[in-house]
Design a protein around this motif. Sequence first.
Motif, PDB file in Angstrom:
ATOM      1  N   LYS A 199      -6.061  -9.485  -5.175  1.00  0.00           N
ATOM      2  CA  LYS A 199      -6.177 -10.951  -5.183  1.00  0.00           C
ATOM      3  C   LYS A 199      -6.638 -11.443  -3.815  1.00  0.00           C
ATOM      4  CE  LYS A 199      -2.661 -13.609  -4.529  1.00  0.00           C
ATOM      5  NZ  LYS A 199      -2.821 -14.522  -3.427  1.00  0.00           N
ATOM      6  N   ASP A 200      -6.024 -10.926  -2.772  1.00  0.00           N
ATOM      7  CA  ASP A 200      -6.418 -11.327  -1.414  1.00  0.00           C
ATOM      8  C   ASP A 200      -7.856 -10.931  -1.108  1.00  0.00           C
ATOM      9  OD1 ASP A 200      -3.889 -12.358  -1.063  1.00  0.00           O
ATOM     10  OD2 ASP A 200      -3.135 -10.638   0.088  1.00  0.00           O
ATOM     11  N   HIS A 201      -8.266  -9.770  -1.583  1.00  0.00           N
ATOM     12  CA  HIS A 201      -9.615  -9.262  -1.325  1.00  0.00           C
ATOM     13  C   HIS A 201     -10.675 -10.097  -2.050  1.00  0.00           C
ATOM     14  CE1 HIS A 201     -12.903  -6.474  -0.604  1.00  0.00           C
ATOM     15  NE2 HIS A 201     -13.118  -6.421  -1.905  1.00  0.00           N
ATOM     16  N   PHE A 202     -10.456 -10.396  -3.316  1.00  0.00           N
ATOM     17  CA  PHE A 202     -11.480 -11.053  -4.119  1.00  0.00           C
ATOM     18  C   PHE A 202     -11.553 -12.565  -3.926  1.00  0.00           C
ATOM     19  CE2 PHE A 202     -11.530  -7.054  -6.497  1.00  0.00           C
ATOM     20  CZ  PHE A 202     -12.899  -6.849  -6.521  1.00  0.00           C
TER      21      PHE A 202
ATOM     22  N   ILE B  51      -7.107   3.166  -7.795  1.00  0.00           N
ATOM     23  CA  ILE B  51      -7.005   4.611  -7.583  1.00  0.00           C
ATOM     24  C   ILE B  51      -6.587   4.911  -6.151  1.00  0.00           C
ATOM     25  CG2 ILE B  51      -8.343   6.759  -7.479  1.00  0.00           C
ATOM     26  CD1 ILE B  51      -9.944   5.628  -9.902  1.00  0.00           C
ATOM     27  N   ILE B  52      -7.232   4.244  -5.188  1.00  0.00           N
ATOM     28  CA  ILE B  52      -6.870   4.468  -3.780  1.00  0.00           C
ATOM     29  C   ILE B  52      -5.420   4.053  -3.533  1.00  0.00           C
ATOM     30  CG2 ILE B  52      -7.310   3.675  -1.417  1.00  0.00           C
ATOM     31  CD1 ILE B  52     -10.302   3.588  -2.178  1.00  0.00           C
ATOM     32  N   GLY B  53      -5.034   2.907  -4.085  1.00  0.00           N
ATOM     33  CA  GLY B  53      -3.657   2.447  -3.921  1.00  0.00           C
ATOM     34  C   GLY B  53      -2.645   3.396  -4.531  1.00  0.00           C
ATOM     35  N   LEU B  54      -2.958   3.934  -5.699  1.00  0.00           N
ATOM     36  CA  LEU B  54      -2.038   4.879  -6.340  1.00  0.00           C
ATOM     37  C   LEU B  54      -1.952   6.193  -5.570  1.00  0.00           C
ATOM     38  CD1 LEU B  54      -2.847   4.227 -10.111  1.00  0.00           C
ATOM     39  CD2 LEU B  54      -0.827   3.502  -8.826  1.00  0.00           C
ATOM     40  N   PHE B  55      -3.080   6.636  -5.013  1.00  0.00           N
ATOM     41  CA  PHE B  55      -3.055   7.851  -4.195  1.00  0.00           C
ATOM     42  C   PHE B  55      -2.257   7.639  -2.911  1.00  0.00           C
ATOM     43  CE2 PHE B  55      -6.764   9.682  -6.516  1.00  0.00           C
ATOM     44  CZ  PHE B  55      -6.171  10.905  -6.821  1.00  0.00           C
ATOM     45  N   GLN B  56      -2.238   6.421  -2.410  1.00  0.00           N
ATOM     46  CA  GLN B  56      -1.455   6.104  -1.217  1.00  0.00           C
ATOM     47  C   GLN B  56      -0.028   5.719  -1.583  1.00  0.00           C
ATOM     48  OE1 GLN B  56      -3.833   3.052   0.662  1.00  0.00           O
ATOM     49  NE2 GLN B  56      -5.226   4.555   1.557  1.00  0.00           N
ATOM     50  N   GLN B  57       0.306   5.895  -2.845  1.00  0.00           N
ATOM     51  CA  GLN B  57       1.648   5.667  -3.389  1.00  0.00           C
ATOM     52  C   GLN B  57       2.131   4.237  -3.157  1.00  0.00           C
ATOM     53  OE1 GLN B  57       4.068   8.862  -1.858  1.00  0.00           O
ATOM     54  NE2 GLN B  57       3.062  10.363  -3.160  1.00  0.00           N
ATOM     55  N   GLU B  58       1.232   3.300  -3.353  1.00  0.00           N
ATOM     56  CA  GLU B  58       1.596   1.891  -3.279  1.00  0.00           C
ATOM     57  C   GLU B  58       2.036   1.424  -4.661  1.00  0.00           C
ATOM     58  OE1 GLU B  58      -1.825  -0.147  -1.797  1.00  0.00           O
ATOM     59  OE2 GLU B  58      -1.614   0.658   0.227  1.00  0.00           O
ATOM     60  N   SER B  59       2.845   0.397  -4.701  1.00  0.00           N
ATOM     61  CA  SER B  59       3.270  -0.140  -5.989  1.00  0.00           C
ATOM     62  C   SER B  59       2.113  -0.913  -6.620  1.00  0.00           C
ATOM     63  CB  SER B  59       4.478  -1.061  -5.813  1.00  0.00           C
ATOM     64  OG  SER B  59       4.088  -2.236  -5.143  1.00  0.00           O
ATOM     65  N   ILE B  60       2.155  -1.033  -7.931  1.00  0.00           N
ATOM     66  CA  ILE B  60       1.107  -1.768  -8.652  1.00  0.00           C
ATOM     67  C   ILE B  60       1.109  -3.234  -8.221  1.00  0.00           C
ATOM     68  CG2 ILE B  60       0.367  -2.558 -10.933  1.00  0.00           C
ATOM     69  CD1 ILE B  60       1.150   0.166 -12.010  1.00  0.00           C
ATOM     70  N   ALA B  61       2.304  -3.791  -7.978  1.00  0.00           N
ATOM     71  CA  ALA B  61       2.392  -5.177  -7.529  1.00  0.00           C
ATOM     72  C   ALA B  61       1.673  -5.355  -6.189  1.00  0.00           C
ATOM     73  CB  ALA B  61       3.853  -5.594  -7.395  1.00  0.00           C
ATOM     74  N   LYS B  62       1.861  -4.416  -5.279  1.00  0.00           N
ATOM     75  CA  LYS B  62       1.200  -4.505  -3.971  1.00  0.00           C
ATOM     76  C   LYS B  62      -0.315  -4.370  -4.123  1.00  0.00           C
ATOM     77  CE  LYS B  62       1.068  -2.624   0.656  1.00  0.00           C
ATOM     78  NZ  LYS B  62       1.458  -1.590   1.579  1.00  0.00           N
ATOM     79  N   ILE B  63      -0.748  -3.474  -5.005  1.00  0.00           N
ATOM     80  CA  ILE B  63      -2.185  -3.294  -5.244  1.00  0.00           C
ATOM     81  C   ILE B  63      -2.784  -4.582  -5.793  1.00  0.00           C
ATOM     82  CG2 ILE B  63      -3.908  -2.032  -6.589  1.00  0.00           C
ATOM     83  CD1 ILE B  63      -1.979   0.381  -6.536  1.00  0.00           C
ATOM     84  N   LEU B  64      -2.091  -5.222  -6.731  1.00  0.00           N
ATOM     85  CA  LEU B  64      -2.587  -6.464  -7.320  1.00  0.00           C
ATOM     86  C   LEU B  64      -2.664  -7.591  -6.289  1.00  0.00           C
ATOM     87  CD1 LEU B  64      -0.790  -6.403 -10.788  1.00  0.00           C
ATOM     88  CD2 LEU B  64      -3.226  -6.071 -10.326  1.00  0.00           C
ATOM     89  N   ILE B  65      -1.687  -7.652  -5.398  1.00  0.00           N
ATOM     90  CA  ILE B  65      -1.709  -8.666  -4.342  1.00  0.00           C
ATOM     91  C   ILE B  65      -2.887  -8.420  -3.404  1.00  0.00           C
ATOM     92  CG2 ILE B  65      -0.479  -9.496  -2.286  1.00  0.00           C
ATOM     93  CD1 ILE B  65       2.138  -9.066  -3.919  1.00  0.00           C
ATOM     94  N   GLU B  66      -3.119  -7.160  -3.041  1.00  0.00           N
ATOM     95  CA  GLU B  66      -4.251  -6.819  -2.177  1.00  0.00           C
ATOM     96  C   GLU B  66      -5.581  -7.160  -2.855  1.00  0.00           C
ATOM     97  OE1 GLU B  66      -3.793  -2.702  -1.150  1.00  0.00           O
ATOM     98  OE2 GLU B  66      -2.151  -3.107   0.249  1.00  0.00           O
TER      99      GLU B  66
END
Length: 177
Positions: A127-130, A110-125
């Motif tokens: 993966k890096d986070h978890f 939700i935060i990533g979509l509100f910041q208008q990031e791509s889904i691919a970038k959100i998924l990479i973040e």
Amino acid sequence: MTPKTTPKKTRKSTLINEFMSLAIVNLYLALSFSVLITLNSLALLKHGIDAFNYGMAIIGALIVGKVIVLCEKLPLVERYGDKPLIISSVYKSILFTIIVLIINVAEHFIIGLFQQESIAKILIELKDHFFRIDTIYQIFCLFLVFLPFFITRELDQVLGKGSLFNLFFKSRTLNPN
């Protein structure tokens, strides 16, 4: 002979019971999360980083507490209700840890979509986070916070609602008086 009727719960008493249940859950989680924040902040303080953020602990406790109270009504939660207490307690601890992780992932999306990031970038973040060691440690700590919580809840349910409270704060007997 008149049949015995059980007193109906009024909306007010139901609301009070639900509020008290939520308050107890939130208090336990807020205290637990605050201890974890303090430990983390003290470790960072050794390196000159001031990171005491109790606001996030309290907000997290309120969100997770409400999720616990809502999800406890799901049939999936009582899956091992007839098994020994340790099995049902560990199961609920794992289940609610997973539920919190799912909520965390949804929050990142939700935060990533509100910041208008791509889904691919959100998924990479994500993966890096978890897959960071500190996140894995936090997940383990969350499980450890849930474990005594669900052990006491299960024990109270087996002894009779409120019996455990009475044993700790009123009398050492299992009498409801």
